[in-house]
Design a protein around this motif. Structure first.
Motif, PDB file in Angstrom:
ATOM      1  N   GLY A 131      -8.573  -8.159   6.818  1.00 33.69           N
ATOM      2  CA  GLY A 131      -7.145  -8.396   6.577  1.00 33.69           C
ATOM      3  C   GLY A 131      -6.352  -7.864   7.766  1.00 33.69           C
ATOM      4  O   GLY A 131      -6.704  -6.833   8.322  1.00 33.69           O
ATOM      5  N   VAL A 132      -5.321  -8.599   8.124  1.00 33.91           N
ATOM      6  CA  VAL A 132      -4.515  -8.144   9.268  1.00 33.91           C
ATOM      7  C   VAL A 132      -3.065  -7.935   8.849  1.00 33.91           C
ATOM      8  O   VAL A 132      -2.433  -8.849   8.316  1.00 33.91           O
ATOM      9  N   CYS A 133      -2.582  -6.724   9.061  1.00 34.35           N
ATOM     10  CA  CYS A 133      -1.137  -6.555   9.063  1.00 34.35           C
ATOM     11  C   CYS A 133      -0.762  -6.151  10.479  1.00 34.35           C
ATOM     12  O   CYS A 133      -1.578  -5.596  11.215  1.00 34.35           O
ATOM     13  N   ALA A 134       0.440  -6.488  10.861  1.00 25.63           N
ATOM     14  CA  ALA A 134       0.796  -6.299  12.273  1.00 25.63           C
ATOM     15  C   ALA A 134       2.262  -5.941  12.420  1.00 25.63           C
ATOM     16  O   ALA A 134       3.113  -6.445  11.693  1.00 25.63           O
ATOM     17  N   HIS A 135       2.527  -5.045  13.400  1.00 26.67           N
ATOM     18  CA  HIS A 135       3.884  -4.876  13.895  1.00 26.67           C
ATOM     19  C   HIS A 135       4.075  -6.035  14.879  1.00 26.67           C
ATOM     20  O   HIS A 135       3.907  -5.890  16.090  1.00 26.67           O
ATOM     21  N   ALA A 136       4.382  -7.197  14.305  1.00 27.47           N
ATOM     22  CA  ALA A 136       4.313  -8.436  15.078  1.00 27.47           C
ATOM     23  C   ALA A 136       5.252  -8.426  16.279  1.00 27.47           C
ATOM     24  O   ALA A 136       4.921  -8.947  17.345  1.00 27.47           O
ATOM     25  N   GLY A 189       3.492  -6.968  19.033  1.00 29.96           N
ATOM     26  CA  GLY A 189       2.149  -7.493  19.326  1.00 29.96           C
ATOM     27  C   GLY A 189       1.055  -6.537  18.882  1.00 29.96           C
ATOM     28  O   GLY A 189      -0.088  -6.637  19.309  1.00 29.96           O
ATOM     29  N   ASN A 190       1.403  -5.600  18.006  1.00 28.93           N
ATOM     30  CA  ASN A 190       0.456  -4.554  17.588  1.00 28.93           C
ATOM     31  C   ASN A 190      -0.185  -4.912  16.247  1.00 28.93           C
ATOM     32  O   ASN A 190       0.475  -4.873  15.210  1.00 28.93           O
ATOM     33  N   THR A 191      -1.469  -5.277  16.285  1.00 29.97           N
ATOM     34  CA  THR A 191      -2.154  -5.689  15.052  1.00 29.97           C
ATOM     35  C   THR A 191      -3.020  -4.560  14.503  1.00 29.97           C
ATOM     36  O   THR A 191      -3.581  -3.776  15.256  1.00 29.97           O
ATOM     37  N   HIS A 192      -3.082  -4.509  13.190  1.00 30.87           N
ATOM     38  CA  HIS A 192      -4.007  -3.590  12.516  1.00 30.87           C
ATOM     39  C   HIS A 192      -5.013  -4.405  11.703  1.00 30.87           C
ATOM     40  O   HIS A 192      -4.839  -4.554  10.489  1.00 30.87           O
ATOM     41  N   PRO A 193      -6.030  -4.944  12.352  1.00 30.73           N
ATOM     42  CA  PRO A 193      -7.067  -5.628  11.588  1.00 30.73           C
ATOM     43  C   PRO A 193      -7.872  -4.595  10.788  1.00 30.73           C
ATOM     44  O   PRO A 193      -8.313  -3.590  11.343  1.00 30.73           O
ATOM     45  N   VAL A 194      -7.994  -4.827   9.496  1.00 35.37           N
ATOM     46  CA  VAL A 194      -8.718  -3.895   8.628  1.00 35.37           C
ATOM     47  C   VAL A 194     -10.023  -4.562   8.202  1.00 35.37           C
ATOM     48  O   VAL A 194     -10.015  -5.542   7.457  1.00 35.37           O
ATOM     49  N   MET A 229     -12.619  -0.146   8.166  1.00 33.82           N
ATOM     50  CA  MET A 229     -12.363   0.388   9.508  1.00 33.82           C
ATOM     51  C   MET A 229     -11.056  -0.248   9.969  1.00 33.82           C
ATOM     52  O   MET A 229     -10.915  -1.471   9.972  1.00 33.82           O
ATOM     53  N   ILE A 230     -10.094   0.600  10.349  1.00 28.95           N
ATOM     54  CA  ILE A 230      -8.765   0.104  10.707  1.00 28.95           C
ATOM     55  C   ILE A 230      -8.625   0.060  12.218  1.00 28.95           C
ATOM     56  O   ILE A 230      -8.728   1.082  12.882  1.00 28.95           O
ATOM     57  N   ASP A 231      -8.398  -1.124  12.740  1.00 29.41           N
ATOM     58  CA  ASP A 231      -8.232  -1.254  14.185  1.00 29.41           C
ATOM     59  C   ASP A 231      -6.740  -1.209  14.541  1.00 29.41           C
ATOM     60  O   ASP A 231      -5.878  -1.176  13.646  1.00 29.41           O
ATOM     61  N   ASP A 232      -6.431  -1.191  15.802  1.00 30.52           N
ATOM     62  CA  ASP A 232      -5.054  -0.908  16.257  1.00 30.52           C
ATOM     63  C   ASP A 232      -4.830  -1.525  17.632  1.00 30.52           C
ATOM     64  O   ASP A 232      -4.407  -0.875  18.566  1.00 30.52           O
ATOM     65  N   VAL A 233      -5.172  -2.794  17.741  1.00 31.32           N
ATOM     66  CA  VAL A 233      -5.099  -3.452  19.043  1.00 31.32           C
ATOM     67  C   VAL A 233      -3.700  -4.011  19.272  1.00 31.32           C
ATOM     68  O   VAL A 233      -3.124  -4.652  18.401  1.00 31.32           O
ATOM     69  N   CYS A 234      -3.154  -3.747  20.440  1.00 36.09           N
ATOM     70  CA  CYS A 234      -1.832  -4.263  20.792  1.00 36.09           C
ATOM     71  C   CYS A 234      -1.966  -5.226  21.965  1.00 36.09           C
ATOM     72  O   CYS A 234      -2.561  -4.881  22.987  1.00 36.09           O
ATOM     73  N   VAL A 235      -1.427  -6.428  21.793  1.00 36.15           N
ATOM     74  CA  VAL A 235      -1.474  -7.432  22.866  1.00 36.15           C
ATOM     75  C   VAL A 235      -0.049  -7.841  23.243  1.00 36.15           C
ATOM     76  O   VAL A 235       0.890  -7.602  22.474  1.00 36.15           O
ATOM     77  N   PRO A 236       0.123  -8.418  24.437  1.00 34.80           N
ATOM     78  CA  PRO A 236       1.457  -8.964  24.737  1.00 34.80           C
ATOM     79  C   PRO A 236       1.845  -9.905  23.604  1.00 34.80           C
ATOM     80  O   PRO A 236       1.000 -10.681  23.138  1.00 34.80           O
TER      81      PRO A 236
END
Lengths: 455, 455
Positions: free
Chosen positions: B365-370, B373-378, B335-342
């Motif tokens: 596993g997390v890859c992120a558009h660091a 602040g946009n993380t894609h926890p998988v 399941m691929i999440d898409d949470v963006c934080v400051p």
């Protein structure tokens, strides 16, 4: 009326209310010429979100219209009072709540003055680009309401690009939070953007999260003289076609140059038919200016003068900033237009505007955010002369018609307000207008927020 | 049903309709896992605006729901069919109508593939930045519907920033034109932006005017290894705080690095706990990389490897682009999440996500558009194991709750669709949700457009 004041007073401090007719009169209108303004019942200057909510609850309970205001520097009458309204001035809500360097955001109240914010963020190496010409006095809330532009747009875009999230008091007093503090986000429809440019007709912005950028190097500016507006527009097209990204690209036509000279004794070249100002805030602005200077010469520039430093650049910009004021001195009255066309059509727009001036035997000076294709034709006329006044109004309208014909918009950055109401439906068409009215109805079913503006 | 097909056929060519159940099945869903999809009554592939209008008029007359689709590469089920719906695939409307070099715009039909447009504009020295990872197959219409992001966002923003104007077929078949071809414009509410990210729930985009930029220099990329995710996030903060403007700033956690190695034998550093990739497309990228490299070392990087050239840079990016696919191979399902934080809270987000993984005994596993602040926890799990599946779903939700707690959003760029419907109301709150529904009602009073999505 007594009921209104009594209810407002029940939850507002005495100094938040103005009922003196003379003082109220100064809140009746913004800086637009020839836009009707009514007499407010009361002017309210809240200091807190809760006070704004109280005002809106009272307005809803008593069905009193509310006209929100910032510094009233607008140019389309969007902040003009209507008879019997509550003027809601947000100028006392003027705190910068937060500046985040890592997140590159600022959180502000609506009454913060644009220049105050710009200077505050610059102190920590950040940049809030939107710079309408009233930036020393206009407020962020007003900038959001009117979606203000400015000189920097050609590189940095308009206010809309910098509004990430909002807190808004709705017509019925409820508080709405829109958008985000994050760099991006796609949770639901973009309500934030809907408020930007809505001229206070959908809700009262009481807090804004703004995006900031790193402070760029100081810009260096070049001035180029052209024998015709068409040649200057050709230079603009070449500059953009070659992939340059100027931080400003401004045009003053010959009429404007001579008006500025007459007012300031600046010694600008009297014989020029168009003066183009190009600025770069890149790491090597001198190199960019040299390249752009060559393109200007290729387009027919008779003289190209790059500023030696930032101070000289600022001097060149002063001429541009004085344009509107100088044109206002040509005759007893002016009407300032704000037509934006695709930049490839800028030459047609300027030639067409000159033809309109000739046809109506009027002086129309044009200054333009040329890089955006955004022209400000200023129709100068003698208000005491009814026929000249009629011709001025006719030419003002013909300029908008020309803009639409060239694939442009009736307003690039000044907004609709009351000045261009009749023209909005022409630009949007019946389907667009119906949907816009539907949105208004969703947010403000009683029609209390800034009635009579936009449509 | 027969009625529906007969009416559709009356104004559509035979090859524009698909009714074969097997073929229709392939149009039933996008690339989201675990999102319900129904069985369409028919799949329609129009080639003209008039054909789309005919489909919508028919749908309105017969009260049949319509699910618009691009390439179905979405990750939230927004393009999933509902039972008995018309699937309206815009993929055959794939013409680039215009590319304007002076105006820096492209006018396109919705079915144009992102990569096709990107390559076409690059040929004339222009750049269409939005680059979702599906860019080789996804369509501009889909990008607009989902407000797609990508690697370039940290410098160039998301799809929304590049949509100037739209033509939209409304639910009842009428044609609406929004926005402009000009650099700016403020005539009325911003309907254009309302459609971006609306997941096909307000109308069918049939044409778009897109803003372009000058093609930047090719980017140079640096890779930095960190002993912890927290240290890498600290580097991100330092880079942004110092005013750098990377063209990409991506993070892969240790789990992701090892998954990519397992799949590709790329030889990435197995022992690293976080790999940061920073790119610059500035005039002197090597200088920028050197400065950023120093900041990485100051934040604790154990190794900093700048690419020597564009080819080596591309190789480093391959690792990042393989991340999601590689993580999908860890277990039978993800399941691929898409949470963006400051971005100042990125470290908290990664630490919190690791804690959630430990708590539920799962691999995340997390890859992120660091930089965003946009993380894609998988969340990786074994679908055959009911308890692990339950824990996966719980952790997926806890990640979103954590994001909201940190001041973020449940979706930075993947959208709501059906995957995050329940969470949208939590992020928007009751007032926001009511207004969003009001807008939906204004545009689609019969509720025929992509029902059951968003809210």
């Amino acid at each position: 009326m007594d009921d209104l004041l009594a209810q407002l007073r029940s939850s507002l401090p005495a100094d938040a209310l103005i009922t003196d007719p003379d003082v109220m009169a100064s809140y009746a209108h913004d800086m637009a010429s020839f836009c009707a303004a009514g007499t407010p019942a009361v002017v309210v200057l809240p200091r807190t979100v809760e006070q704004v909510q109280h005002v809106m609850r009272t307005a809803t309970a008593l069905r009193v219209p509310v006209v929100p205001q910032g510094a009233r520097t607008g140019l389309s009458g969007a902040a003009n009072a209507t008879d019997g309204c509550i003027v809601l001035s947000l100028t006392k809500m003027d705190r910068i709540l937060e500046i985040g360097q890592v997140d590159r955001i600022a959180v502000v109240e609506p009454g913060v003055v644009n220049a105050t914010l710009s200077r505050a963020v610059a102190e920590v190496g950040l940049y809030y680009p939107p710079d309408p010409s009233s930036w020393e006095t206009c407020t962020i809330g007003g900038n959001i309401g009117t979606a203000s532009g400015g000189l920097c747009c050609v590189k940095y875009g308009v206010t809309a690009e910098y509004v990430l999230g909002l807190e808004v008091v709705l017509a019925d007093g409820r508080l709405l939070t829109t958008g985000r503090r994050t760099a991006k986000g796609v949770a639901g429809y973009d309500l934030t953007r809907l408020f930007v440019g809505s001229e206070g007709s959908l809700g009262i912005v009481v807090k804004a999260v703004l995006a900031l950028r790193p402070l760029p190097p100081r810009q260096l500016v070049l001035a180029a003289e052209f024998p015709s507006a068409a040649a200057a527009c050709d230079a603009v097209c070449r500059i953009m076609e070659r992939g340059h990204t100027p931080s400003l690209l401004e045009l003053m036509d010959g009429t404007t140059v001579r008006a500025v000279n007459a007012m300031t004794r600046m010694g600008l070249p009297e014989s020029t038919e168009a003066l183009l100002l190009a600025g770069f805030d890149t790491p090597d602005p001198a190199a960019d200016l040299a390249a752009v200077g060559e393109l200007c010469v290729a387009a027919g520039a008779t003289e190209v003068v790059p500023a030696a430093d930032a101070a000289e650049s600022e001097l060149l910009l002063q001429a541009r900033r004085q344009s509107l004021i100088a044109l206002e001195k040509v005759k007893s009255a002016t009407m300032i237009d704000d037509v934006c066309v695709p930049r490839s059509r800028l030459g047609d727009m300027l030639d067409g505007t000159a033809a309109i001036a000739r046809k109506h035997d009027l002086t129309i000076g044009v200054c333009a955010h040329a890089g955006d294709g955004n022209t400000h034709p200023v129709v100068c006329f003698d208000q005491a002369d009814p026929d000249e006044s009629r011709r001025a109004r006719a030419s003002f309208d013909e300029i908008m018609a020309l803009g639409l014909e060239l694939g442009g918009t009736i307003t690039g950055e000044h907004g609709v307000g009351v000045l261009k109401k009749e023209w909005l439906s022409r630009e949007l068409g019946p389907v667009g207008l119906e949907l816009q009215r539907g949105i208004k109805q969703t947010f403000d079913p009683l029609g209390l927020l800034n009635p009579g503006k936009l449509f």
